[in-house]
Design a protein around this motif. Structure first.
Motif, PDB file in Angstrom:
ATOM      1  N   GLU A  88       0.664  -1.233  -0.108  1.00 27.60           N
ATOM      2  CA  GLU A  88       0.114   0.126  -0.063  1.00 27.60           C
ATOM      3  C   GLU A  88       0.735   1.232  -0.094  1.00 27.60           C
ATOM      4  O   GLU A  88       0.382   2.328  -0.360  1.00 27.60           O
ATOM      5  N   ASP A  89       2.234   1.271   0.729  1.00 25.73           N
ATOM      6  CA  ASP A  89       3.171   2.508   0.588  1.00 25.73           C
ATOM      7  C   ASP A  89       4.304   1.907   1.105  1.00 25.73           C
ATOM      8  O   ASP A  89       4.625   0.881   1.486  1.00 25.73           O
ATOM      9  N   SER A  90       5.506   2.669   0.637  1.00 25.25           N
ATOM     10  CA  SER A  90       6.779   2.216   0.955  1.00 25.25           C
ATOM     11  C   SER A  90       7.329   3.521   0.818  1.00 25.25           C
ATOM     12  O   SER A  90       7.209   4.499   0.541  1.00 25.25           O
ATOM     13  N   GLY A  91       8.654   3.695   1.371  1.00 22.69           N
ATOM     14  CA  GLY A  91       9.647   4.763   1.345  1.00 22.69           C
ATOM     15  C   GLY A  91      10.843   4.200   1.976  1.00 22.69           C
ATOM     16  O   GLY A  91      11.548   3.246   2.413  1.00 22.69           O
ATOM     17  N   THR A  92      11.538   5.461   2.379  1.00 20.72           N
ATOM     18  CA  THR A  92      12.983   5.230   2.989  1.00 20.72           C
ATOM     19  C   THR A  92      13.395   6.431   3.638  1.00 20.72           C
ATOM     20  O   THR A  92      12.878   7.566   3.473  1.00 20.72           O
TER      21      THR A  92
END
Length: 161
Positions: free
Chosen positions: A58-62
């Protein structure tokens, strides 16, 4: 006007149609706090927010750079939060807090957490009322088998969504 997604039998026994806008109001957000002990970001490590029921990311990041950063983690059901390793895993830490600033999960590189958003609010409201929610077409949308209840959608006679 969008077609209603849910028909709700309220406390008075009246059927009401619930729009997608009302369902969006059920969304709960937690806060992801990311830290890097060296202060240069996560160096290739990233996080994912995956639906537990569909296994869809549903979402991702760093943490691109710097010693810390935040991101919202929002939803209406249960999710798996995971962080992969990157180049310097020992520098990575994260904490997930709810809107009351209570820690719901924490860890580092290669750690995962299972979180169900909105659970306490829904359970509290479920104790006070017990309506039945149905999706148009007769399928149940909100049920206790998956930890999600239709009770947030209740109304008293005269109330409107």
């Amino acid at each position: 006007q969008p077609a209603p997604l849910v028909t709700l039998d309220n406390a008075a026994g009246n059927a009401e149609d619930i729009s997608e806008a009302v369902l969006r109001r059920l969304t709960t957000c937690y806060t992801l706090d990311m830290t890097d002990s060296y202060g240069d970001g996560w160096n290739g490590a990233s996080w994912t927010w995956t639906s537990a029921s569909t296994n869809t990311v549903e979402d991702s990041g760093t943490l691109v750079s710097g010693p810390s950063g935040t991101a919202p983690l929002c939803g209406t059901a249960c999710y798996t939060f995971s962080v992969d390793v990157g180049e310097y895993p020992s520098e990575i830490a994260w904490t997930i807090t709810d809107d009351g600033n209570y820690v719901q999960a924490q860890g580092g590189a290669s750690d995962t957490a299972q979180l169900c958003l909105g659970q306490r609010r829904l359970e509290a409201e479920e104790r006070s009322r017990a309506p039945v929610a149905h999706v148009a077409g007769g399928r149940r949308l909100l049920d206790d088998k998956h930890g999600v209840y239709g009770v947030v959608l209740t109304s008293t006679p005269g109330e409107h969504f």
